[in-house]
Motif scaffolding. Sequence first.
Motif, PDB file in Angstrom:
ATOM      1  N   ALA A 152      18.959  -0.280 -84.489  1.00  0.00           N
ATOM      2  CA  ALA A 152      17.907  -1.194 -84.729  1.00  0.00           C
ATOM      3  C   ALA A 152      16.943  -0.622 -85.756  1.00  0.00           C
ATOM      4  N   LEU A 209      22.077  -8.160 -85.058  1.00  0.00           N
ATOM      5  CA  LEU A 209      20.716  -8.113 -84.534  1.00  0.00           C
ATOM      6  C   LEU A 209      20.414  -8.991 -83.276  1.00  0.00           C
ATOM      7  N   ARG A 262      21.588  -7.995 -80.022  1.00  0.00           N
ATOM      8  CA  ARG A 262      20.587  -6.910 -79.172  1.00  0.00           C
ATOM      9  C   ARG A 262      19.685  -7.739 -78.169  1.00  0.00           C
ATOM     10  N   TYR A 268      11.386  -3.185 -79.956  1.00  0.00           N
ATOM     11  CA  TYR A 268      12.142  -3.896 -80.839  1.00  0.00           C
ATOM     12  C   TYR A 268      11.830  -5.294 -81.117  1.00  0.00           C
ATOM     13  N   ILE A 328      13.483  -5.566 -84.839  1.00  0.00           N
ATOM     14  CA  ILE A 328      14.500  -6.550 -85.125  1.00  0.00           C
ATOM     15  C   ILE A 328      14.122  -7.748 -85.582  1.00  0.00           C
TER      16      ILE A 328
END
Length: 130
Positions: free
Chosen positions: A16, A45, A48, A67, A71
């Motif tokens: 990511a 994505l 995730r 993240y 992301i």
Amino acid sequence: NMDGGFGSMKGAESHAGQVFCCVGALSIAKSLHVIRHPDLLGWWLAERQVDSGGLNGRPEKQADVCYSWWILSVLSILGRVDWISKDKLAGFIAKAQDPQDGGIADRPDDMPDIFHTFFGIAGLSLLGKL
């Protein structure tokens, strides 16, 4: 990569952080059109997001508040933020906040630090929760 993401070199495992760097650079250069399969990238994505509501940087890893920025910013650039559960992610970030000191940790019950506090706040901002 075949999974739609970007790694540190051709064929390397998608991550990511690398996706953020590549898509961010392409966006600044007004060259998002060179992404061959934006829906595949968006899917990678969105995948995730784990059961806790948080996001991980690559498959089979723990969720980490940072993240939320890496992301979400890419999903925002791609126009696909709605592909994840925003409420579950906001809940994950809130659970990682220290009730006494106010800082945000990488995940619930860990020590807060400035890095994760910054990215947690940035993620909450992208979610429209601030």
